[in-house]
Design a protein around this motif. Structure first.
Motif, mmCIF file in Angstrom:
data_model
loop_
_atom_site.group_PDB
_atom_site.id
_atom_site.type_symbol
_atom_site.label_atom_id
_atom_site.label_comp_id
_atom_site.label_asym_id
_atom_site.label_seq_id
_atom_site.Cartn_x
_atom_site.Cartn_y
_atom_site.Cartn_z
ATOM 1 N N TYR A 1 1.178 -1.219 0.182
ATOM 2 C CA TYR A 1 -0.086 -0.197 0.210
ATOM 3 C C TYR A 1 1.041 1.178 0.139
ATOM 4 O O TYR A 1 1.355 1.343 -0.887
ATOM 5 N N ASP A 2 1.212 1.909 0.936
ATOM 6 C CA ASP A 2 2.077 3.171 1.620
ATOM 7 C C ASP A 2 2.523 2.560 2.184
ATOM 8 O O ASP A 2 2.769 2.224 3.056
ATOM 9 N N PRO A 3 4.196 3.326 2.302
ATOM 10 C CA PRO A 3 4.996 2.431 3.445
ATOM 11 C C PRO A 3 5.813 2.855 4.109
ATOM 12 O O PRO A 3 6.106 2.550 5.201
ATOM 13 N N HIS B 1 -8.601 6.090 -1.030
ATOM 14 C CA HIS B 1 -7.216 6.213 -2.092
ATOM 15 C C HIS B 1 -6.390 4.826 -1.511
ATOM 16 O O HIS B 1 -5.953 3.781 -1.877
ATOM 17 N N VAL B 2 -7.404 3.741 -0.314
ATOM 18 C CA VAL B 2 -6.804 3.012 0.104
ATOM 19 C C VAL B 2 -7.061 1.844 -0.826
ATOM 20 O O VAL B 2 -6.742 0.733 -1.310
ATOM 21 N N ASP B 3 -8.433 2.142 -0.977
ATOM 22 C CA ASP B 3 -8.854 1.041 -2.111
ATOM 23 C C ASP B 3 -8.414 1.517 -3.846
ATOM 24 O O ASP B 3 -8.209 -0.367 -3.486
ATOM 25 N N LYS B 4 -7.987 2.055 -3.597
ATOM 26 C CA LYS B 4 -7.542 2.195 -5.020
ATOM 27 C C LYS B 4 -5.891 1.550 -5.231
ATOM 28 O O LYS B 4 -5.092 0.771 -6.154
ATOM 29 N N HIS B 5 -5.506 1.434 -3.901
ATOM 30 C CA HIS B 5 -4.147 1.533 -3.667
ATOM 31 C C HIS B 5 -3.123 0.417 -3.183
ATOM 32 O O HIS B 5 -2.069 -0.692 -2.773
ATOM 33 N N PHE B 6 -3.656 -0.164 -2.370
ATOM 34 C CA PHE B 6 -4.121 -1.502 -1.453
ATOM 35 C C PHE B 6 -4.229 -2.629 -2.962
ATOM 36 O O PHE B 6 -4.992 -3.084 -3.545
ATOM 37 N N ASN B 7 -3.031 -3.273 -2.716
ATOM 38 C CA ASN B 7 -3.025 -5.153 -3.822
ATOM 39 C C ASN B 7 -2.562 -6.072 -2.541
ATOM 40 O O ASN B 7 -1.250 -5.851 -1.677
ATOM 41 N N TYR B 8 -2.383 -6.939 -3.139
ATOM 42 C CA TYR B 8 -1.946 -7.939 -2.694
ATOM 43 C C TYR B 8 -1.646 -9.062 -4.242
ATOM 44 O O TYR B 8 -2.285 -8.649 -5.400
ATOM 45 N N ARG B 9 -0.914 -9.139 -4.032
ATOM 46 C CA ARG B 9 0.437 -9.742 -5.111
ATOM 47 C C ARG B 9 -0.049 -8.871 -6.328
ATOM 48 O O ARG B 9 -0.428 -9.320 -7.722
ATOM 49 N N GLY B 10 0.657 -7.644 -6.001
ATOM 50 C CA GLY B 10 -0.126 -6.463 -7.635
ATOM 51 C C GLY B 10 -1.538 -6.419 -7.831
ATOM 52 O O GLY B 10 -1.887 -5.540 -8.721
ATOM 53 N N PHE B 11 -3.060 -7.361 -7.495
ATOM 54 C CA PHE B 11 -3.857 -7.015 -7.611
ATOM 55 C C PHE B 11 -4.468 -5.968 -6.652
ATOM 56 O O PHE B 11 -5.208 -6.371 -5.905
ATOM 57 N N HIS B 12 -5.307 -5.288 -7.418
ATOM 58 C CA HIS B 12 -5.551 -4.302 -6.477
ATOM 59 C C HIS B 12 -7.528 -4.678 -6.604
ATOM 60 O O HIS B 12 -8.970 -3.897 -7.281
ATOM 61 N N ARG B 13 -7.903 -5.959 -5.676
ATOM 62 C CA ARG B 13 -8.809 -5.873 -4.986
ATOM 63 C C ARG B 13 -10.231 -4.974 -4.655
ATOM 64 O O ARG B 13 -10.924 -5.523 -5.531
ATOM 65 N N PHE B 14 -9.694 -4.237 -4.166
ATOM 66 C CA PHE B 14 -10.866 -2.457 -3.646
ATOM 67 C C PHE B 14 -10.850 -1.935 -4.476
ATOM 68 O O PHE B 14 -11.861 -0.486 -4.961
ATOM 69 N N ASP B 15 -10.514 -1.847 -5.651
ATOM 70 C CA ASP B 15 -10.132 -0.328 -6.619
ATOM 71 C C ASP B 15 -11.500 -0.691 -7.247
ATOM 72 O O ASP B 15 -11.804 -1.045 -7.758
ATOM 73 N N PRO B 16 -12.409 0.657 -7.503
ATOM 74 C CA PRO B 16 -13.064 1.143 -8.415
ATOM 75 C C PRO B 16 -12.894 0.380 -10.008
ATOM 76 O O PRO B 16 -14.276 0.611 -10.629
ATOM 77 N N SER B 17 -12.160 0.427 -10.435
ATOM 78 C CA SER B 17 -12.281 0.334 -11.931
ATOM 79 C C SER B 17 -11.939 -0.985 -12.191
ATOM 80 O O SER B 17 -12.358 -1.192 -13.263
ATOM 81 N N ILE B 18 -12.050 -2.117 -11.158
ATOM 82 C CA ILE B 18 -12.696 -3.189 -11.362
ATOM 83 C C ILE B 18 -13.366 -3.395 -11.451
ATOM 84 O O ILE B 18 -14.277 -3.400 -10.447
ATOM 85 N N ASP B 19 -14.538 -4.038 -12.745
ATOM 86 C CA ASP B 19 -15.283 -4.205 -13.224
ATOM 87 C C ASP B 19 -16.247 -5.490 -12.050
ATOM 88 O O ASP B 19 -15.869 -6.738 -12.223
ATOM 89 N N ILE B 20 -17.315 -4.746 -11.221
ATOM 90 C CA ILE B 20 -17.980 -5.636 -10.892
ATOM 91 C C ILE B 20 -18.499 -6.904 -11.181
ATOM 92 O O ILE B 20 -18.790 -7.825 -10.558
ATOM 93 N N ALA B 21 -19.196 -6.610 -11.939
ATOM 94 C CA ALA B 21 -19.873 -7.754 -13.298
ATOM 95 C C ALA B 21 -18.124 -9.040 -13.354
ATOM 96 O O ALA B 21 -18.537 -9.860 -13.690
ATOM 97 N N ASP B 22 -17.007 -8.484 -13.608
ATOM 98 C CA ASP B 22 -16.134 -9.319 -13.469
ATOM 99 C C ASP B 22 -16.071 -10.607 -12.144
ATOM 100 O O ASP B 22 -16.207 -11.461 -12.697
ATOM 101 N N ILE B 23 -16.136 -9.716 -11.091
ATOM 102 C CA ILE B 23 -15.751 -10.006 -10.194
ATOM 103 C C ILE B 23 -17.524 -10.805 -9.817
ATOM 104 O O ILE B 23 -17.552 -12.430 -9.414
ATOM 105 N N ALA B 24 -18.484 -10.353 -10.087
ATOM 106 C CA ALA B 24 -19.849 -11.835 -9.520
ATOM 107 C C ALA B 24 -19.373 -13.111 -10.632
ATOM 108 O O ALA B 24 -19.965 -14.111 -10.427
#
Length: 327
Positions: free
Chosen positions: A52-54, A249-272
């Motif tokens: 996230y943020d160091p 800000h946390v939603d956009k930048h928090f990531n696990y192994r480079g995947f930003h699970r909570f970023d609003p740019s992740i299409d909710i239809a793809d998650i579903a």
């Protein structure tokens, strides 16, 4: 031939659990077909894959009561005395401990870190909101205010409310904004309009200084919708917006192994769609029984022990209103 599905530390496949074929041609074992026994080593391994943020340093530790994570924030002490010669010195400041049950799914451990960072950041946001009244500067939204004391002594009728000296709406808003300092930034009114339904739309520009630290406030304009223009209403709308922007800000930048699970740019239809792929298949009879037993076991582990006393009696009265005893 189906390739072996790699597991992470602390994970174990339920006996006879099926592998699921995804639309991309890969096989997986969804988390609901795994059991978990997380240890300090497995939690530390997960944290190593989180970014996230160091300045937000996530620790894992173990004590007699079990595993926990804790966020340390590298920053300035928000309550240093102005006379202190070390007022610009940065420190590692620690937040509360977040318990991690060994049986938590790996995804929920990661989300616990996500939530811990969010709340640590909100803690800072609330302390960075400074309000000057009667020649005294306070942080009225901070989380250290003595709540039991307020519950005992707060009396709205005995307090002196704000004085209304403004002659027009712009002046009323500006009077409030001049009393506020947020993260060493100033707030400038851009526009204020009243809608036909009586609500007010207030646009406020954020002008940062060299001492400002929050990246989400860079060139920010706040768009508020409030019922009135009083100091109380505006300040509460502002802190809600500041917390929202911090969370985003946390939603956009928090990531696990480079995947930003909570970023609003992740299409909710793809998650579903991915969730549906892991759950829509029929379970074989020989596994369905094992699956049911394992879930029941986990559910039982989540029931807290209850000791006789006032709290138990309070809970009993509430629960009995909703749950009828089985016959």
């Amino acid at each position: 031939m189906v390739k072996e599905v790699a597991l992470r530390l602390g994970e174990k496949v339920m006996p006879k659990a099926p592998k699921v074929l995804l639309s991309n041609g890969n096989y997986c074992i969804p988390q609901h077909y795994l059991t978990y026994e997380h240890t300090l080593a497995s939690v530390e391994a997960l944290i190593c894959d989180i970014e996230y943020d160091p300045r937000y340093v996530v620790f894992a530790a173990q004590e007699a009561n079990g595993l926990y994570i804790q966020v340390g924030v590298i920053g300035h002490d928000n309550y240093h005395k102005k006379s202190s010669p070390k007022k610009n010195e940065e420190k590692l400041l620690f937040g509360r401990k977040w318990r991690v049950e060994p049986e938590l799914p790996t995804s929920e451990v990661i989300q616990s870190v996500f939530l811990a960072i969010k709340k640590s950041r909100e803690h800072e946001v609330r302390e960075l909101f400074k309000l000057t009244l009667n020649n005294s500067t306070t942080t009225p939204f901070n989380t250290h205010i003595d709540l039991p004391l307020m519950a005992e002594f707060y009396n709205k009728d005995e307090l002196v409310g704000e004085q209304h000296l403004a002659t027009n709406t712009e002046q009323e808003v500006n009077n409030t904004l001049t009393k506020i300092n947020y993260d060493n930034s100033t707030l400038i009114l851009s526009d204020v309009q009243q809608r036909p339904n009586g609500l007010w739309l207030v646009d406020i520009e954020v002008h940062q200084s060299e001492r400002s630290t929050l990246p989400e406030m860079t060139d920010a304009t706040l768009y508020l919708m409030v019922e009135d223009l009083s100091l109380n209403t505006l300040t509460r709308a502002l802190i809600q917006e500041f917390v929202r922007l911090s969370d985003l800000h946390v939603d956009k930048h928090f990531n696990y192994r480079g995947f930003h699970r909570f970023d609003p740019s992740i299409d909710i239809a793809d998650i579903a769609d991915l969730s549906q792929q892991t759950r829509k298949h029929e379970l074989a009879a020989h596994f369905a029984s094992e699956f049911s037993k394992t879930n029941q076991k986990v559910d039982l582990m989540r029931i807290p022990p209850v000791q006789a006393g006032a709290l138990a009696q309070k809970h009993k009265q509430v629960i009995e209103q909703y749950l009828q005893p089985s016959e």
